[in-house]
Design a protein around this motif. Structure first.
Motif, PDB file in Angstrom:
ATOM      1  N   ILE A   7      31.803  48.460  39.806  1.00 44.40           N
ATOM      2  CA  ILE A   7      33.222  48.300  40.137  1.00 44.40           C
ATOM      3  C   ILE A   7      33.447  46.839  40.491  1.00 44.40           C
ATOM      4  N   LEU A   8      34.240  46.172  39.650  1.00 44.07           N
ATOM      5  CA  LEU A   8      34.519  44.744  39.822  1.00 44.07           C
ATOM      6  C   LEU A   8      35.849  44.618  40.569  1.00 44.07           C
ATOM      7  N   GLY A   9      35.801  44.019  41.759  1.00 45.95           N
ATOM      8  CA  GLY A   9      36.978  43.997  42.632  1.00 45.95           C
ATOM      9  C   GLY A   9      36.939  45.168  43.587  1.00 45.95           C
ATOM     10  N   ALA A  10      35.719  45.556  43.994  1.00 49.06           N
ATOM     11  CA  ALA A  10      35.495  46.802  44.744  1.00 49.06           C
ATOM     12  C   ALA A  10      36.131  46.817  46.130  1.00 49.06           C
ATOM     13  N   THR A  11      36.501  45.635  46.652  1.00 49.71           N
ATOM     14  CA  THR A  11      37.067  45.580  48.002  1.00 49.71           C
ATOM     15  C   THR A  11      38.597  45.545  47.997  1.00 49.71           C
ATOM     16  N   GLY A  12      39.212  45.529  46.820  1.00 49.01           N
ATOM     17  CA  GLY A  12      40.666  45.377  46.733  1.00 49.01           C
ATOM     18  C   GLY A  12      41.421  46.687  46.876  1.00 49.01           C
ATOM     19  N   ALA A  13      42.756  46.591  46.842  1.00 52.21           N
ATOM     20  CA  ALA A  13      43.618  47.776  46.982  1.00 52.21           C
ATOM     21  C   ALA A  13      43.298  48.797  45.893  1.00 52.21           C
ATOM     22  N   VAL A  14      43.116  48.325  44.658  1.00 48.13           N
ATOM     23  CA  VAL A  14      42.799  49.241  43.554  1.00 48.13           C
ATOM     24  C   VAL A  14      41.307  49.591  43.552  1.00 48.13           C
ATOM     25  N   LEU A  35      31.057  45.087  43.210  1.00 49.44           N
ATOM     26  CA  LEU A  35      31.131  43.636  42.978  1.00 49.44           C
ATOM     27  C   LEU A  35      32.468  43.082  43.446  1.00 49.44           C
ATOM     28  N   ALA A  36      32.405  41.948  44.129  1.00 48.41           N
ATOM     29  CA  ALA A  36      33.634  41.278  44.583  1.00 48.41           C
ATOM     30  C   ALA A  36      33.355  39.780  44.659  1.00 48.41           C
ATOM     31  N   SER A  37      34.179  39.056  45.428  1.00 51.08           N
ATOM     32  CA  SER A  37      33.972  37.612  45.558  1.00 51.08           C
ATOM     33  C   SER A  37      32.858  37.370  46.592  1.00 51.08           C
ATOM     34  N   PRO A  38      32.346  36.136  46.661  1.00 52.96           N
ATOM     35  CA  PRO A  38      31.298  35.838  47.661  1.00 52.96           C
ATOM     36  C   PRO A  38      31.745  36.139  49.098  1.00 52.96           C
ATOM     37  N   ARG A  39      33.077  36.127  49.334  1.00 55.13           N
ATOM     38  CA  ARG A  39      33.588  36.424  50.677  1.00 55.13           C
ATOM     39  C   ARG A  39      33.182  37.801  51.179  1.00 55.13           C
ATOM     40  N   SER A  40      32.965  38.742  50.265  1.00 52.81           N
ATOM     41  CA  SER A  40      32.745  40.138  50.663  1.00 52.81           C
ATOM     42  C   SER A  40      31.284  40.569  50.634  1.00 52.81           C
ATOM     43  N   VAL A  41      30.392  39.644  50.345  1.00 51.68           N
ATOM     44  CA  VAL A  41      28.972  40.011  50.220  1.00 51.68           C
ATOM     45  C   VAL A  41      28.474  40.667  51.517  1.00 51.68           C
ATOM     46  N   ALA A  56      28.135  39.664  45.152  1.00 54.30           N
ATOM     47  CA  ALA A  56      29.035  38.734  44.447  1.00 54.30           C
ATOM     48  C   ALA A  56      28.902  38.944  42.943  1.00 54.30           C
ATOM     49  N   ALA A  57      30.033  39.027  42.267  1.00 54.51           N
ATOM     50  CA  ALA A  57      30.027  39.247  40.814  1.00 54.51           C
ATOM     51  C   ALA A  57      29.583  38.001  40.085  1.00 54.51           C
ATOM     52  N   THR A  58      28.582  38.144  39.224  1.00 57.73           N
ATOM     53  CA  THR A  58      28.137  37.056  38.350  1.00 57.73           C
ATOM     54  C   THR A  58      27.934  37.643  36.947  1.00 57.73           C
ATOM     55  N   SER A  70      37.243  47.574  36.317  1.00 58.14           N
ATOM     56  CA  SER A  70      37.514  46.261  36.883  1.00 58.14           C
ATOM     57  C   SER A  70      38.965  46.088  37.285  1.00 58.14           C
ATOM     58  N   SER A  71      39.144  45.477  38.451  1.00 56.95           N
ATOM     59  CA  SER A  71      40.482  45.165  38.970  1.00 56.95           C
ATOM     60  C   SER A  71      40.390  43.997  39.945  1.00 56.95           C
ATOM     61  N   ALA A  72      39.880  42.870  39.452  1.00 56.05           N
ATOM     62  CA  ALA A  72      39.702  41.695  40.311  1.00 56.05           C
ATOM     63  C   ALA A  72      40.597  40.540  39.865  1.00 56.05           C
ATOM     64  N   GLY A  73      41.614  40.834  39.056  1.00 56.65           N
ATOM     65  CA  GLY A  73      42.501  39.787  38.562  1.00 56.65           C
ATOM     66  C   GLY A  73      42.140  39.368  37.144  1.00 56.65           C
ATOM     67  N   ALA A 160      51.016  44.320  44.263  1.00 53.60           N
ATOM     68  CA  ALA A 160      50.611  42.907  44.217  1.00 53.60           C
ATOM     69  C   ALA A 160      49.307  42.686  44.987  1.00 53.60           C
ATOM     70  N   GLY A 161      48.613  43.779  45.342  1.00 60.11           N
ATOM     71  CA  GLY A 161      47.306  43.658  45.993  1.00 60.11           C
ATOM     72  C   GLY A 161      47.353  43.883  47.489  1.00 60.11           C
ATOM     73  N   GLN A 162      46.150  43.992  48.049  1.00 58.54           N
ATOM     74  CA  GLN A 162      45.985  44.282  49.470  1.00 58.54           C
ATOM     75  C   GLN A 162      46.701  43.252  50.347  1.00 58.54           C
ATOM     76  N   SER A 163      46.644  41.971  49.957  1.00 57.93           N
ATOM     77  CA  SER A 163      47.213  40.936  50.830  1.00 57.93           C
ATOM     78  C   SER A 163      48.736  40.994  50.834  1.00 57.93           C
TER      79      SER A 163
HETATM   80  P1  A2P Z   1      37.359  39.883  47.790  1.00 57.35           P
HETATM   81  O1  A2P Z   1      37.800  41.003  48.685  1.00 57.35           O
HETATM   82  O2  A2P Z   1      35.949  39.489  48.034  1.00 57.35           O
HETATM   83  O3  A2P Z   1      38.309  38.728  47.757  1.00 57.35           O
HETATM   84  P2  A2P Z   1      43.515  42.896  45.489  1.00 57.35           P
HETATM   85  O4  A2P Z   1      44.027  43.303  44.137  1.00 57.35           O
HETATM   86  O5  A2P Z   1      43.735  43.943  46.540  1.00 57.35           O
HETATM   87  O6  A2P Z   1      44.019  41.548  45.891  1.00 57.35           O
HETATM   88  O7  A2P Z   1      41.920  42.765  45.336  1.00 57.35           O
HETATM   89  C1  A2P Z   1      41.329  41.845  44.473  1.00 57.35           C
HETATM   90  C2  A2P Z   1      39.844  42.164  44.313  1.00 57.35           C
HETATM   91  O8  A2P Z   1      39.274  41.202  43.443  1.00 57.35           O
HETATM   92  C3  A2P Z   1      39.037  42.102  45.599  1.00 57.35           C
HETATM   93  O9  A2P Z   1      37.996  43.054  45.554  1.00 57.35           O
HETATM   94  C4  A2P Z   1      38.490  40.687  45.537  1.00 57.35           C
HETATM   95  O10 A2P Z   1      37.312  40.501  46.286  1.00 57.35           O
HETATM   96  C5  A2P Z   1      38.165  40.577  44.077  1.00 57.35           C
HETATM   97  N1  A2P Z   1      38.021  39.187  43.650  1.00 57.35           N
HETATM   98  C6  A2P Z   1      38.883  38.167  43.838  1.00 57.35           C
HETATM   99  N2  A2P Z   1      38.390  37.020  43.302  1.00 57.35           N
HETATM  100  C7  A2P Z   1      37.181  37.324  42.776  1.00 57.35           C
HETATM  101  C8  A2P Z   1      36.171  36.585  42.095  1.00 57.35           C
HETATM  102  N3  A2P Z   1      36.315  35.278  41.841  1.00 57.35           N
HETATM  103  N4  A2P Z   1      35.051  37.248  41.696  1.00 57.35           N
HETATM  104  C9  A2P Z   1      34.909  38.542  41.937  1.00 57.35           C
HETATM  105  N5  A2P Z   1      35.818  39.296  42.582  1.00 57.35           N
HETATM  106  C10 A2P Z   1      36.945  38.708  42.996  1.00 57.35           C
END
Ligand code: A2P
Length: 347
Positions: A7-14, A35-41, A56-58, A70-73, A160-163
């Protein structure tokens, strides 16, 4: 047999709802990669009683993965999905990155699941507003022929996402406390102006096109043509849209005016929709029964009501449709596609 899912974007609203919808699905999961950004590791999520850590997604994250949700943008999808496909994974992408690619099916299982047969590793999930509108209109198109759609949307902040969702709640607090609202995200992150959504309406979703339409409106028009007519520039089906962000946390509403080739009665239309997959008919003015975001939230169905014939235009009708934008509009539609792929051995 059991599969490995990323799951790419696993920490987001979707993304968090993708985990939850996958948990409730009949898909057997051998391993799950969050998988998400380095912020969520290091963040931890529970799935079917087991804990999984976010990494972190690589490009290498997809080795050994069978299915990606996938739902990370859009930019993250454009960068990483090709690596996943190269490694043999099938990707169901919730962003707009690949939706208009002629090699990529754009699928709503109730509407065009046959398009899954010709996938080449990527399947696109349509825009949330397109999905619920077409779940309601496709059964009528099949039976009576659809000529025209004129839609106005009432879209929730969580789209428009969690934020953006958190920003709405924070602005509501600021407003009630007599403080000035501070908008940093909506209508669209990175824009030169930001406006509060709390106690307000924003007639802008996504960026503006040169013709004055927003990109969200553009998506509704062209995605509808691709899904229903297999041609994103089809001119037999006329579609126009106005998309508005409303101060609702979850659940999109849409006022849809549509014209059919035939002229069925309202009870006939109600019967067709009542029997259609994925629809719950809530249409009884006498008991004030109609779809609302607060009653749709948390459900997979699309709720339809307020069906009326246009007395001055035979074949013209109005309806009101509501669905949970994070579920049928995103996470559930993606997992439903995944279930269909597993069932038809298309993974
Ligand atoms: P993170 O929580 O680490 O920022 P939303 O649609 O709610 O805004 O969520 C966006 C999702 O996409 C979150 O899980 C976010 O992770 C993830 N994301 C944002 N930027 C990246 C990136 N560069 N690589 C991987 N995941 C990302």
């Amino acid at each position: 047999s059991a599969i490995t899912v990323a799951i790419l974007g696993a920490t987001g609203a979707v993304g968090t709802r993708m985990i939850e919808q996958l948990e409730q699905s009949n898909i057997e999961v051998r391993d799950l990669r969050l998988l998400a950004s380095p912020r969520s590791v290091g963040k931890v999520q529970t799935f079917r009683g087991q804990e999984y850590e976010v990494s972190a997604a690589t490009p290498d994250s997809f080795i050994g993965v069978d299915l990606v949700l996938s739902s990370a943008g859009g930019s993250v999808s454009k960068k990483l999905i090709p690596h996943a496909v190269k490694n043999g994974a099938v990707c169901i992408d919730n962003t707009s990155a690949f939706r208009m690619d002629p090699e990529v099916p754009l699928v709503i299982p109730e509407v065009n699941s046959d398009d899954l047969d010709w996938h080449h590793g990527i399947i696109a999930n349509p825009n949330c507003s397109t999905i619920q509108m077409l779940v309601a209109l496709a059964p009528l198109d099949r039976k009576y022929g659809l000529n025209r759609i004129i839609v106005s949307t009432y879209q929730a902040a969580s789209g428009a996402g969690q934020s953006a969702w958190s920003e709405l709640l924070e602005e509501a607090r600021q407003h009630l406390d007599g403080q000035a609202e501070i908008a940093k995200i909506l209508p669209v992150s990175g824009a030169s102006h930001h406006y509060p959504l709390a106690f307000n309406l924003l007639p802008q979703i996504d960026v503006f096109e040169d013709n004055g339409y927003t990109h969200e409106e553009w998506k509704m028009i062209h995605e509808s043509k691709k899904i229903l007519r297999h041609d994103l520039n089809n001119s037999d089906l006329k579609v126009t849209a106005t998309c508005v962000r409303v101060p609702v946390p979850v659940g999109h509403g849409e006022s849809v005016y549509f014209e059919l080739e035939q002229n069925p009665s309202v009870p006939e239309i109600q019967t067709v929709l009542d029997q259609a997959d994925g629809i719950v008919l809530q249409d009884d003015p006498r008991t004030q029964l109609y779809p609302q975001p607060i009653t749709a939230e948390g459900h997979q169905s699309t709720f339809v009501g307020r069906i009326r014939a246009d007395a001055e235009n035979p074949g013209g009708y109005n309806l009101w449709v509501v669905s949970d934008n994070l579920l049928k509009g995103a996470a559930w539609n993606a997992v439903q596609i995944a279930e269909t792929l597993v069932q038809r051995e298309l993974l």
